[in-house]
Design a protein around this motif. Sequence first.
Motif, PDB file in Angstrom:
ATOM      1  N   UNK A 213      24.728 101.961  13.803  1.00 18.16           N
ATOM      2  CA  UNK A 213      24.921 102.549  12.478  1.00 18.16           C
ATOM      3  C   UNK A 213      24.688 104.056  12.499  1.00 18.16           C
ATOM      4  N   UNK A 214      23.637 104.470  13.197  1.00 19.29           N
ATOM      5  CA  UNK A 214      23.280 105.895  13.206  1.00 19.29           C
ATOM      6  C   UNK A 214      24.419 106.769  13.723  1.00 19.29           C
ATOM      7  N   UNK A 215      25.052 106.317  14.807  1.00 15.82           N
ATOM      8  CA  UNK A 215      26.130 107.124  15.399  1.00 15.82           C
ATOM      9  C   UNK A 215      27.515 106.569  15.074  1.00 15.82           C
ATOM     10  N   UNK A 216      27.566 105.649  14.116  1.00 19.11           N
ATOM     11  CA  UNK A 216      28.836 105.021  13.741  1.00 19.11           C
ATOM     12  C   UNK A 216      29.644 104.600  14.970  1.00 19.11           C
ATOM     13  N   UNK A 217      28.969 103.908  15.863  1.00 17.57           N
ATOM     14  CA  UNK A 217      29.634 103.457  17.086  1.00 17.57           C
ATOM     15  C   UNK A 217      30.715 102.441  16.715  1.00 17.57           C
ATOM     16  N   UNK A 218      31.941 102.675  17.173  1.00 17.95           N
ATOM     17  CA  UNK A 218      33.015 101.721  16.853  1.00 17.95           C
ATOM     18  C   UNK A 218      32.691 100.334  17.416  1.00 17.95           C
ATOM     19  N   UNK A 219      33.076  99.316  16.686  1.00 15.57           N
ATOM     20  CA  UNK A 219      32.828  97.944  17.122  1.00 15.57           C
ATOM     21  C   UNK A 219      33.304  97.734  18.562  1.00 15.57           C
ATOM     22  N   UNK A 220      34.486  98.218  18.875  1.00 14.72           N
ATOM     23  CA  UNK A 220      35.050  97.997  20.213  1.00 14.72           C
ATOM     24  C   UNK A 220      34.144  98.581  21.302  1.00 14.72           C
ATOM     25  N   UNK A 221      33.578  99.718  21.022  1.00 14.59           N
ATOM     26  CA  UNK A 221      32.682 100.394  21.954  1.00 14.59           C
ATOM     27  C   UNK A 221      31.360  99.667  22.117  1.00 14.59           C
ATOM     28  N   UNK A 222      30.821  99.294  20.980  1.00 15.99           N
ATOM     29  CA  UNK A 222      29.536  98.589  20.983  1.00 15.99           C
ATOM     30  C   UNK A 222      29.691  97.266  21.729  1.00 15.99           C
ATOM     31  N   UNK A 223      30.826  96.629  21.487  1.00 17.99           N
ATOM     32  CA  UNK A 223      31.084  95.342  22.139  1.00 17.99           C
ATOM     33  C   UNK A 223      31.155  95.473  23.663  1.00 17.99           C
ATOM     34  N   UNK A 224      31.635  96.600  24.144  1.00 18.47           N
ATOM     35  CA  UNK A 224      31.676  96.804  25.607  1.00 18.47           C
ATOM     36  C   UNK A 224      30.271  96.822  26.188  1.00 18.47           C
ATOM     37  N   UNK A 225      29.375  97.533  25.520  1.00 15.88           N
ATOM     38  CA  UNK A 225      27.987  97.559  25.993  1.00 15.88           C
ATOM     39  C   UNK A 225      27.360  96.171  25.889  1.00 15.88           C
ATOM     40  N   UNK A 226      27.671  95.473  24.813  1.00 15.52           N
ATOM     41  CA  UNK A 226      27.134  94.122  24.646  1.00 15.52           C
ATOM     42  C   UNK A 226      27.615  93.208  25.775  1.00 15.52           C
ATOM     43  N   UNK A 227      28.840  93.430  26.202  1.00 13.46           N
ATOM     44  CA  UNK A 227      29.405  92.610  27.275  1.00 13.46           C
ATOM     45  C   UNK A 227      28.626  92.777  28.581  1.00 13.46           C
TER      46      UNK A 227
END
Length: 316
Positions: free
Chosen positions: A45-59
Amino acid sequence: QDQRMEWFRHDKFGMFIHWGPYSAFAGEYKGQKVPVGTEAEWIMQRFNIPVADYRETARGMKPVKFDAEAWVALAKATGMKYLVLTAKHHDGFAMYRSTVSKYNLLDWAKFDRDPVQELSAACQKAGIRFGVYYSHREDWDHPDGFGNNWDYDRTKKNFERYLDEKSKPQLRELLSRYGPIHLVWFDRGMDTPQHTQQFIDIVHELQPNCLINGRVGDYGADLMGDYQNMNDNGMPNGGLQEDWETPQTMNTTWGYSKFDQQWKTPGEVIHRMVEIVGKGGNYLLNIGPMADGTIPSPSVATLKAVGAWMQINGES
Ligand code: JFZ
């Protein structure tokens, strides 16, 4: 009602665990740092990380060092009697095998172990009560969840759809697949009594003895709202008749941050515990493990020191 509260009144001291993909960011995204003193689990939320980007790290989350029995043993050695894990935080990622959403540790990150299952089993074996944190309203991954207005147009959101497709069915999974759940720790509660009641009803239906914290919404919970009675130091004010609990963390963030080294000392933790318990409350003390499952060594050292004190001064 009173009987359901019995364990909670007795146990007093629990371990809170904030653990998820935010732990992999560890307070940093593309060179931007979450300031120390603010919550690293809010990085998306703080850096408005795009879902697609966040999902890559989650992967990439592969908690190969995760050891449920060791975590539970640490809680026990500290004198803690219950444990609450973030099964899903605001980022929307499930830290358990969910059939409701593929966005979970097993399906998404291909890590073939279920932390909720392992921790609930380890807790049962050790005589520690197990609870889950579930972010029921806030979900930054689901297009209709609350909170993500940088990827999703808030005017097009259908919040009911999120509740029906994800939030409620995931809560049902958690309450029906893992044996006894002693506490559901909701957060950033529902805005209406109707929605609040729906979540209370699901818990009561599936696990009648399970406690519900005040953050489920605006009324009807077993434990009162924990942030309505704080002084500036984040400590509760006394004089309360209700059952209450205060969540606090060992440094200044709930989720792991590699920058935050502002650790409370064993003395500070013990003083807080004595104050809280003296005012009739419970202390839910948070650790923020790293993405690989390692608990930061300063918190391990502090918890061990607290445990040594508890050996002499605590009650079983
Ligand atoms: C919430 C979460 O947003 C946070 O990430 C963490 O899980 C924490 C335990 O709970 O944070 C809050 C919620 C409410 C207040 C402060 C922090 N409040 O109203 O003071």
